[in-house]
Design an enzyme around this catalytic site. Structure first.
Site, PDB file in Angstrom:
ATOM      1  N   TRP A 114       4.299 -11.122  13.072  1.00 18.49           N
ATOM      2  CA  TRP A 114       3.072 -11.501  12.357  1.00 18.49           C
ATOM      3  C   TRP A 114       3.377 -12.331  11.108  1.00 18.49           C
ATOM      4  CZ3 TRP A 114       4.459  -6.527  13.715  1.00 18.49           C
ATOM      5  CH2 TRP A 114       5.101  -5.770  12.717  1.00 18.49           C
TER       6      TRP A 114
ATOM      7  N   GLU B 203      -1.796  -5.425  10.059  1.00 20.43           N
ATOM      8  CA  GLU B 203      -2.033  -4.464   8.987  1.00 20.43           C
ATOM      9  C   GLU B 203      -2.736  -3.210   9.503  1.00 20.43           C
ATOM     10  OE1 GLU B 203      -0.818  -4.297   6.158  1.00 20.43           O
ATOM     11  OE2 GLU B 203       0.071  -6.275   6.010  1.00 20.43           O
TER      12      GLU B 203
ATOM     13  N   TYR C 236      -6.301  -0.582   0.586  1.00 15.85           N
ATOM     14  CA  TYR C 236      -4.989  -1.176   0.841  1.00 15.85           C
ATOM     15  C   TYR C 236      -5.093  -2.419   1.719  1.00 15.85           C
ATOM     16  CZ  TYR C 236      -0.927  -2.580   3.267  1.00 15.85           C
ATOM     17  OH  TYR C 236       0.020  -3.396   3.806  1.00 15.85           O
TER      18      TYR C 236
ATOM     19  N   ASP D 127       0.224   0.713  -0.918  1.00 18.36           N
ATOM     20  CA  ASP D 127       0.442   1.672   0.163  1.00 18.36           C
ATOM     21  C   ASP D 127       1.466   2.709  -0.307  1.00 18.36           C
ATOM     22  OD1 ASP D 127       2.760   0.224   0.044  1.00 18.36           O
ATOM     23  OD2 ASP D 127       3.066   0.234   2.205  1.00 18.36           O
TER      24      ASP D 127
ATOM     25  N   CYS E 114      20.200   2.699  -4.345  1.00 19.07           N
ATOM     26  CA  CYS E 114      20.062   2.060  -5.660  1.00 19.07           C
ATOM     27  C   CYS E 114      21.150   1.011  -5.917  1.00 19.07           C
ATOM     28  CB  CYS E 114      20.077   3.120  -6.751  1.00 19.07           C
ATOM     29  SG  CYS E 114      18.696   4.291  -6.652  1.00 19.07           S
TER      30      CYS E 114
ATOM     31  N   CYS F 208      19.931  -2.239  -4.812  1.00 26.24           N
ATOM     32  CA  CYS F 208      18.568  -2.572  -5.239  1.00 26.24           C
ATOM     33  C   CYS F 208      18.542  -3.752  -6.204  1.00 26.24           C
ATOM     34  CB  CYS F 208      17.906  -1.369  -5.889  1.00 26.24           C
ATOM     35  SG  CYS F 208      16.206  -1.702  -6.422  1.00 26.24           S
TER      36      CYS F 208
END
Length: 349
Positions: A26, A39, A122, A140, A201, A204
């Site tokens: 999509w 969605e 949302y 979300d 992390c 990240c």
DNA sequence: TATTCGTGGGC
DNA sequence: TGCCCAAGAAT
């Protein structure tokens, strides 16, 4: 509320997204219809689960017009196995709204989008930003988790009102001219890096902006209340076969659980009971777990003569006998798939 | 605001 | 295994 370097956060997040975003069906073009369908399918459903359904759905219904003109049962059949079937019925209703009120063109403004059936806060934000580039929040579960960690927010995200606080935060930090990528980047980060358990992390891109990381509390955020255990429901399920070898099926209620899907006749019992004996043969026990309840089904095979057919049909307006080969034409819940497999196998004998 | 809506995957 | 979880909306 703690403060962050908003511009630096945007640049780090968007830069990471540009280099790491997944190649999803999509995302190939900007078609608002495809974004809309994706969605809806993605609500409470994983990307890997959605992909084959999305591709099949787009072959069956390439345009809004195709979907609007399709029978509801055909749409439900395409949704079979995906769950939360009101999504399919509401989407079908909504595309017809677009046909009638907007000349078949999806409205581009957030207020009009939000009014369509099945589109909540949302999804309205997601379509508005991703398809039409409005700087609207699309909050979300991913976004709440990421932002709860970035800002060390201890609100219970399972509570209904929690979303609004996160929407206010997104309005403050969103990249106004890159809203589509910004919202998707937050979700992508939540799905790939800032996961519920054991967030990565070290990989990240926005770790230096994250207060939870700084304080070492990322494993304790977000706060989310546990939900109560499901309730058990005990059911007798009947595979009724007539003299012609046809099977009795019935369509479920237009509302509620598994609305408008088909099933074998079932009767609820007070509690777990002794197995039935005369006239019927016990086949199997099927357990099926839903979000909020558990079906414990005792399945029986029942061969009937011509004189009994009428009584079974008259007991429920929504029943009919069908040839076993035609069962595949009807949308059944997953709970009945293994019963169908067994019923067809039995019918071979 | 809390409950009702499915299903499959991961640990 | 049992439990949690996943790009939520409707009631």
């Amino acid at each position: 509320m703690k403060s962050i370097d908003t511009r630096g956060f945007q640049q780090d997040l968007l830069g990471w997204y540009h280099n790491n975003k997944r190649d999803l069906p999509w995302r190939k073009d900007g078609d608002p219809y495809k974004i809309w369908v994706s969605e809806i399918m993605l609500q409470q459903t994983r990307v890997d689960t959605v992909i084959p359904y999305f591709n099949h759905f787009m072959r069956l219904f390439p345009t809004i017009k195709d979907l609007a003109e399709a029978d509801e049962e055909t749409v439900l059949k395409a949704w079979e196995g995906l769950g939360y079937y009101s999504r399919a019925r509401n989407l079908h209703t909504a595309v017809n709204e677009v046909q009638e009120h907007y000349g078949g063109v999806i409205p581009a403004d957030p207020v009009s989008i939000r009014k369509l059936k099945g589109i909540g806060p949302y999804t309205a934000g997601a379509i508005s930003s991703i398809a039409f580039h409005y700087p609207e929040p699309a909050v979300d579960g991913n976004v709440m988790r990421v932002l709860a960690r970035i800002f060390t927010i201890c609100d219970d995200i399972a509570k209904n009102g929690a979303r609004k606080r996160f929407e206010a935060i997104v309005r403050e930090i969103i990249a106004e001219n890159e809203a589509a990528d910004f919202n998707q980047a937050l979700m992508e980060l939540g799905a790939m890096i800032c996961t519920p358990r054991d967030p990565d992390c070290h990989s990240c891109p926005v770790a230096e902006h994250c207060y939870a990381r700084e304080e070492g509390v990322q494993a304790y955020l977000p706060v989310k209340a546990k939900k109560k255990p499901p309730k058990n429901v005990y059911l007798d399920t009947y595979v009724v076969v007539n003299a012609g070898g046809e099977l009795l099926i019935e369509q479920r209620s237009d509302t509620g659980l598994l609305a408008k899907l088909w099933q074998f006749p079932m009767t609820e019992k007070e509690q777990e009971q002794e197995k039935l004996q005369d006239e019927v043969s016990y086949v199997q026990h099927v357990k099926h777990v839903f979000s909020h309840l558990v079906w414990e089904m005792d399945v029986y095979l029942l061969q009937i003569g011509e004189e009994e057919e009428q009584a079974w049909l008259e007991a429920n307006e929504r029943r009919k006998f069908v040839h076993p080969d035609d069962l595949t034409l009807y949308p059944f819940p997953v709970s009945h798939q293994k019963i169908i497999d067994g019923a067809i196998a039995d019918n071979m004998n």
